[in-house]
Write an enzyme that holds these catalytic residues in place. Structure first.
Site, mmCIF file in Angstrom:
data_model
loop_
_atom_site.group_PDB
_atom_site.id
_atom_site.type_symbol
_atom_site.label_atom_id
_atom_site.label_comp_id
_atom_site.label_asym_id
_atom_site.label_seq_id
_atom_site.Cartn_x
_atom_site.Cartn_y
_atom_site.Cartn_z
ATOM 1 N N LYS A 111 5.134 0.110 32.303
ATOM 2 C CA LYS A 111 5.760 -0.917 33.152
ATOM 3 C C LYS A 111 6.723 -0.216 34.115
ATOM 4 O O LYS A 111 7.241 0.869 33.796
ATOM 5 C CB LYS A 111 6.497 -1.934 32.289
ATOM 6 C CG LYS A 111 7.699 -1.351 31.565
ATOM 7 C CD LYS A 111 8.593 -2.441 30.994
ATOM 8 C CE LYS A 111 9.859 -1.779 30.453
ATOM 9 N NZ LYS A 111 10.914 -2.623 30.058
ATOM 10 N N LYS A 121 13.237 2.263 35.689
ATOM 11 C CA LYS A 121 13.989 3.442 36.136
ATOM 12 C C LYS A 121 13.820 4.559 35.121
ATOM 13 O O LYS A 121 13.753 5.728 35.481
ATOM 14 C CB LYS A 121 15.472 3.106 36.302
ATOM 15 C CG LYS A 121 15.746 2.246 37.507
ATOM 16 C CD LYS A 121 15.809 3.040 38.805
ATOM 17 C CE LYS A 121 15.652 2.108 39.980
ATOM 18 N NZ LYS A 121 16.297 2.486 41.208
ATOM 19 N N LYS A 144 14.913 4.643 16.613
ATOM 20 C CA LYS A 144 14.546 5.038 15.246
ATOM 21 C C LYS A 144 13.257 5.863 15.281
ATOM 22 O O LYS A 144 13.153 6.922 14.640
ATOM 23 C CB LYS A 144 14.362 3.788 14.393
ATOM 24 C CG LYS A 144 14.193 4.131 12.941
ATOM 25 C CD LYS A 144 14.410 2.941 12.049
ATOM 26 C CE LYS A 144 14.310 3.421 10.601
ATOM 27 N NZ LYS A 144 13.366 2.656 9.834
HETATM 28 P P1 TYM Z 1 17.362 -5.131 33.323
HETATM 29 O O1 TYM Z 1 18.541 -4.743 34.141
HETATM 30 O O2 TYM Z 1 16.646 -4.059 32.589
HETATM 31 O O3 TYM Z 1 16.312 -5.862 34.233
HETATM 32 C C1 TYM Z 1 16.659 -6.994 35.025
HETATM 33 C C2 TYM Z 1 15.509 -7.982 35.022
HETATM 34 O O4 TYM Z 1 14.333 -7.368 35.577
HETATM 35 C C3 TYM Z 1 13.231 -7.581 34.712
HETATM 36 N N1 TYM Z 1 12.310 -6.440 34.789
HETATM 37 C C4 TYM Z 1 10.991 -6.563 34.955
HETATM 38 N N2 TYM Z 1 10.201 -7.642 35.114
HETATM 39 C C5 TYM Z 1 8.876 -7.432 35.283
HETATM 40 N N3 TYM Z 1 8.308 -6.184 35.330
HETATM 41 C C6 TYM Z 1 9.057 -5.082 35.178
HETATM 42 N N4 TYM Z 1 8.499 -3.891 35.238
HETATM 43 C C7 TYM Z 1 10.472 -5.241 34.977
HETATM 44 N N5 TYM Z 1 11.502 -4.376 34.801
HETATM 45 C C8 TYM Z 1 12.623 -5.132 34.675
HETATM 46 C C9 TYM Z 1 13.855 -7.670 33.319
HETATM 47 O O5 TYM Z 1 13.003 -8.340 32.414
HETATM 48 C C10 TYM Z 1 15.122 -8.438 33.603
HETATM 49 O O6 TYM Z 1 14.884 -9.832 33.610
HETATM 50 N N6 TYM Z 1 19.380 -7.076 29.203
HETATM 51 C C11 TYM Z 1 19.093 -7.342 30.591
HETATM 52 C C12 TYM Z 1 20.320 -7.720 31.400
HETATM 53 C C13 TYM Z 1 21.069 -8.864 30.826
HETATM 54 C C14 TYM Z 1 20.653 -10.234 30.812
HETATM 55 C C15 TYM Z 1 21.701 -10.942 30.194
HETATM 56 C C16 TYM Z 1 19.492 -10.900 31.258
HETATM 57 C C17 TYM Z 1 22.300 -8.793 30.249
HETATM 58 N N7 TYM Z 1 22.663 -10.046 29.863
HETATM 59 C C18 TYM Z 1 21.621 -12.332 29.983
HETATM 60 C C19 TYM Z 1 19.433 -12.291 31.045
HETATM 61 C C20 TYM Z 1 20.467 -12.993 30.438
HETATM 62 C C21 TYM Z 1 18.491 -6.092 31.198
HETATM 63 O O7 TYM Z 1 18.724 -5.001 30.731
HETATM 64 O O8 TYM Z 1 17.765 -6.304 32.328
#
Ligand code: TYM
Length: 325
Positions: A194, A197, A113
């Site tokens: 943070k 990707k 948004k």
């Molecule tokens: P995703 O794929 O973006 O990231 C996976 C996990 O990595 C953590 N993460 C980080 N932690 C600390 N510092 C960072 N810079 C950093 N970048 C990523 C994310 O917090 C995450 O835990 N929506 C979720 C995937 C998902 C999910 C779920 C997670 C789908 N269903 C059910 C838990 C339960 C996601 O996009 O994560």
């Protein structure tokens, strides 16, 4: 035994240090005390990926990475999100309880948004948190290890479980988020955002040595020269070094920073060596698994069976509770 559940999108191909430190490492530590259900969120990735070959390959690669990092199939289930299509049914049921207002408060919607892109947002992206709630609630999860950026989604999951239980009786278990204090938000190599990707500011510990070196050498620093005294508290290199080096090694690097005569290049090489030392066995295992897809596939097949058995139990209760056949 309590159950830990978490997911990771395959969009990134290889996991980065933020994924590893914020989620994967703590999730794997929970194998000591919990039954662990971890999955590769390929349904979620469909919100952005349009290349079927890439989605398939990235999903497989992320599963191999999870195994290489130490996932033990005997302690739980590693599976593809889309191997359990029951998820989409629970997601629909929950979406009938989620309000438009709830969803407009989600980070992804707000970001779109703010950038004037909300009209182009697909429905999958808008309802992303509902599918994520289904992921968690379908397996009666007790804890969900995640990085800070996912906390809002877990809070929404808890609210949806509460709403469902309010209307239909105590069926869904409210999960707790588990966030690592020191690694809740791992910084990127730009020292600004943070690690992610989408910001292109990442280090991939399982990448080839050449790529890994390029990524570590690209950590952004100020322009102080070799002889200048430097403040270790402001250095991204020191921050990363702390994740892998012993307290004595960190103290040594900090005193070299303060003394001068120690360049950022030296510090980056020390960091690179530490990362390589830490991940070398995992990288070897990862390379071997990528050459032996049958091993990964058989873990995913077993994971699918375990996850589906649990999913069916919960979905049956949900369907009965809300009056479906
Ligand atoms: P995703 O794929 O973006 O990231 C996976 C996990 O990595 C953590 N993460 C980080 N932690 C600390 N510092 C960072 N810079 C950093 N970048 C990523 C994310 O917090 C995450 O835990 N929506 C979720 C995937 C998902 C999910 C779920 C997670 C789908 N269903 C059910 C838990 C339960 C996601 O996009 O994560």
């Amino acid at each position: 035994m309590k159950r830990s559940l978490s997911g990771i999108k395959p969009t990134s191909g290889l996991p980065h240090l933020g994924n590893y430190l914020g989620m994967i490492k703590p999730a794997l530590e929970l194998q000591k005390s919990h039954e662990t259900f971890y999955f590769i969120a390929d349904y979620h990735a469909l919100t952005t990926i349009r290349d079927p070959k890439k989605l398939k390959a990235d999903t497989f690669q992320m599963a191999a990475a999870f195994l290489a990092f130490g996932f033990d199939p005997a302690k739980g289930a590693l599976f593809r999100q889309s191997d359990i299509p029951e998820i989409t049914e629970l997601s629909w049921i929950l979406s009938c309880l989620a309000s438009y207002g709830d969803l407009t408060r989600a980070h992804a919607y707000k970001a779109a948004k703010d950038e004037g892109r909300e009209g182009e947002m697909n429905l999958g992206t808008f309802s992303y948190p509902v599918l994520m709630s289904a992921d968690i609630l379908l397996y009666d999860s007790d804890v969900v290890p995640v990085g800070q950026d996912q906390l809002q989604h877990i809070e929404m999951t808890r609210q949806l479980a509460q709403r469902f239980n309010h209307y239909y009786g105590e069926v869904l278990k409210k999960p707790e988020a588990l966030v690592q204090k020191d690694m809740a938000t791992v910084p990127g190599i730009d020292g600004v955002n943070k690690m992610s990707k989408s910001y292109g500011n990442f280090i991939e510990p399982l990448a080839s040595e050449k790529t890994l070196k390029t990524q570590v050498m690209a950590i952004v620093t100020d322009s102080l020269g070799l002889d200048d005294k430097k403040n270790p508290d402001e250095s991204a290199i020191v921050k990363f070094y702390k994740f892998f080096a012993s307290p004595a090694e960190v103290a040594d690097m900090e005193s070299k920073f303060r003394a001068g005569g120690y360049g950022y290049g030296h510090a980056k090489i020390a960091l690179l060596d530490k990362i390589k030392e830490h991940f070398d066995p995992m990288r070897k295992r990862f390379d071997a698994l990528m050459k032996n897809p049958d091993e990964v596939e058989s873990v995913l097949k077993e994971g699918k069976q375990k996850a589906q058995a649990q999913a069916t139990l919960v979905l049956d209760k949900v369907r009965k509770a809300c009056g479906l056949s």
